[in-house]
Every structure is written in structure tokens, then in C-alpha cells.
Motif scaffolding. Structure first.
Motif, mmCIF file in Angstrom:
data_model
loop_
_atom_site.group_PDB
_atom_site.id
_atom_site.type_symbol
_atom_site.label_atom_id
_atom_site.label_comp_id
_atom_site.label_asym_id
_atom_site.label_seq_id
_atom_site.Cartn_x
_atom_site.Cartn_y
_atom_site.Cartn_z
ATOM 1 N N ALA A 11 -3.644 -2.796 7.792
ATOM 2 C CA ALA A 11 -4.237 -1.724 6.988
ATOM 3 C C ALA A 11 -5.224 -2.283 5.973
ATOM 4 N N VAL A 12 -4.835 -3.360 5.303
ATOM 5 C CA VAL A 12 -5.723 -3.977 4.319
ATOM 6 C C VAL A 12 -6.983 -4.505 4.992
ATOM 7 N N GLU A 13 -6.828 -5.142 6.140
ATOM 8 C CA GLU A 13 -7.981 -5.684 6.861
ATOM 9 C C GLU A 13 -8.882 -4.568 7.395
ATOM 10 N N TYR A 14 -8.321 -3.387 7.577
ATOM 11 C CA TYR A 14 -9.138 -2.242 8.007
ATOM 12 C C TYR A 14 -9.912 -1.650 6.823
ATOM 13 N N PHE A 15 -9.236 -1.485 5.704
ATOM 14 C CA PHE A 15 -9.845 -0.778 4.582
ATOM 15 C C PHE A 15 -10.814 -1.630 3.771
ATOM 16 N N LEU A 16 -10.514 -2.921 3.536
ATOM 17 C CA LEU A 16 -11.349 -3.713 2.637
ATOM 18 C C LEU A 16 -12.819 -3.786 3.057
ATOM 19 N N PRO A 17 -13.153 -4.008 4.338
ATOM 20 C CA PRO A 17 -14.575 -4.016 4.705
ATOM 21 C C PRO A 17 -15.257 -2.673 4.448
ATOM 22 N N ARG A 18 -14.489 -1.608 4.468
ATOM 23 C CA ARG A 18 -15.051 -0.276 4.265
ATOM 24 C C ARG A 18 -15.290 0.038 2.796
ATOM 25 N N PHE A 32 -7.470 5.049 0.325
ATOM 26 C CA PHE A 32 -6.765 3.764 0.266
ATOM 27 C C PHE A 32 -6.249 3.476 -1.143
ATOM 28 N N LEU A 33 -7.094 3.710 -2.143
ATOM 29 C CA LEU A 33 -6.695 3.449 -3.522
ATOM 30 C C LEU A 33 -5.557 4.366 -3.954
ATOM 31 N N GLY A 34 -5.606 5.606 -3.492
ATOM 32 C CA GLY A 34 -4.543 6.542 -3.817
ATOM 33 C C GLY A 34 -3.216 6.133 -3.196
#
Length: 257
Positions: A11-18, A32-34
């Protein structure tokens, strides 16, 4: 959150580039932040904490300030659940401090444009929140506290009441709690080590004196002789006198120039 906890690293590897890709339209990032801020998202936060390099990449100066703020929010969330996180990740602390010390941050904070982006309004108070939590759990990191007090030298409508309260607590000296006296001495010693650099920013230095050094010294000298000797020993007293004399000399020279 439960689903992302099961696949937290993915999940982290999916969201961070975005975070970088969707800086302007942050719907996915806000999701993601929520989720990250939910109490049940412990595994997700742990996975994010293990991706420090990726977060540091997002704090690169060439990226938009909106991207920087997303990372600040992530760190702020991590610290809320683990007050020692910045202490354990000094590279992130250094990167946030560089963001804090950059002249552009103060300009963005003091801008009175009605159309000013929300992320520019939140940048400074969110950084203060991060540093304050760090100082609460790492009181020996006095320079972070010194640098935080820059905020009171910048025109702003915010009171930063929590930071003011923290300063009052820090400058209170107990006559019976001898174990806390070395921590109080450290504040004075660290200031004396760096006052010449700090004096280059006059109002910043004034605020450190007004909110930390003077109240601390006043409190110390209202205590008993044992406390005074432990906090302001002969070495520190000599350094204080030398600082005062040097400051006076510089003031005279500046006036004569």
C-alpha cells in the motif's frame, strides 16, 4: 484500514509515488493520509516509517510545496502515534529543519493573499507541531526548540499557545527535583555555544532570550544555593559574563560604524 494493514508495504509503495503525481489534485493522497491517521492503521504507519528514503525524496527542494506538505502531514501523523519517531530518524528531522529554515517558508506564511493555497497556510503550524512533539520526547535536542522560536519573529495571527506553554514548562525549575537540573543547564550551555550565530537574526535571538533564557535564569536564582550552583556553575557564569561583554562591545562598534 484493516485491508491496507494486511498489505501495508504494498500500500505504501502504491501511494507514495502518487503523492508527487497528484500534488495538485490530492484526492487519492488525502485518502491515504486519512487512512494513515486512523488509530487502527498501526501496520500501515509502521510500513510508512520503513520507507524513509522515499519520503525524503518527496522533500526534495525542486518539488512543489504541496508535495512537501503531504510529507509533513505523514511525519506529523507518525509522531502522534510514536513521539520518538523523529529522534529515531535524524535524516528526516534534518530535512524538515532545512524546510523550516528556508526563507521561502516565512514568506509563504506571512503572505496576505486571499487566494493563497491552503498548503502554504498549513506548512508552518504543521512543522511546529512536528518539532514540538519531538522536543517533548527528546528534551536534549535544544537547537530544535531554539529554531522553532523563529516563528514568533515572523508576522502571524496565530498564537502558538501550545509552544508558549511548552516554553513555560521548560523554564520552570523545581527546587527539589535535582535530577532535572542538568537539563536546565544544558539549555543555557547550548545557547552560549550558538548565540553568535543566533544573533545574526536579531528578533529570533530576542525571542529565545525572552521566552527561554531570561525566565530560566530568573527561576534558577529564586531557588536555593544548591540548585543555583548546579545549573549556573562557575564555568557557565563566566561564559554568561563573557557573552554580555561581547554583546555590549559589538553593540558599541555597530553604533559607531
Amino acid at each position: 484500514a484493516k485491508f491496507l494493514n494486511r498489505f501495508s508495504s504494498d500500500a505504501v509503495e502504491y501511494f507514495l509515488p502518487r503523492v508527487k503525481a497528484n500534488a495538485a489534485d490530492g484526492l487519492l493522497v488525502r485518502l491515504f493520509l486519512g487512512l494513515l491517521a486512523l488509530p487502527a492503521a498501526g501496520e500501515l504507519r509502521a510500513a510508512l516509517g520503513q520507507h524513509e528514503d522515499a519520503m525524503l525524496d518527496l522533500l526534495h527542494p525542486i518539488l512543489e510545496h504541496a508535495v512537501h506538505l503531504h510529507v509533513v502531514v505523514m511525519v506529523r501523523t507518525l509522531i502522534r502515534f510514536d513521539g520518538h519517531w523523529l529522534q529515531q530518524h535524524p535524516r528526516t528531522l534534518k530535512a524538515l529543519m532545512e524546510l523550516w529554515m528556508h526563507d521561502g517558508r516565512a514568506v509563504r506564511m506571512t503572505s496576505e493573499e486571499l487566494t493563497q493555497p491552503l498548503h502554504e497556510l498549513r506548512e508552518t503550524p504543521y512543522l511546529v507541531d512536528c518539532f514540538l512533539r519531538h522536543c517533548e520526547h527528546t528534551p536534549s535536542d535544544v537547537h530544535v526548540l531554539f529554531n522553532m522560536l523563529m516563528v514568533f519573529a515572523e508576522p502571524c495571527s496565530r498564537e502558538y499557545a501550545e509552544l508558549k506553554k511548552f516554553c513555560r514548562d521548560v523554564t520552570h525549575v523545581s527546587a527539589t527535583d535535582a535530577a532535572s537540573w542538568p537539563k536546565k543547564r544544558l539549555i543555557i550551555a547550548r545557547y552560549l555555544d550558538s548565540w553568535q550565530t543566533l544573533s545574526e537574526r536579531v528578533m529570533h535571538n530576542v525571542n529565545i532570550l525572552k521566552m527561554l533564557l531570561i525566565p530560566l535564569l530568573e527561576c534558577v536564582f529564586r531557588r536555593g544555593a544548591e540548585c543555583r550552583a548546579a545549573v549556573v556553575d562557575q564555568e557557565l557564569a563566566t561564559a554568561l559574563v563573557n557573552m554580555i561583554l561581547s554583546s555590549h562591545k559589538q553593540g558599541v562598534e555597530a553604533a559607531a560604524a
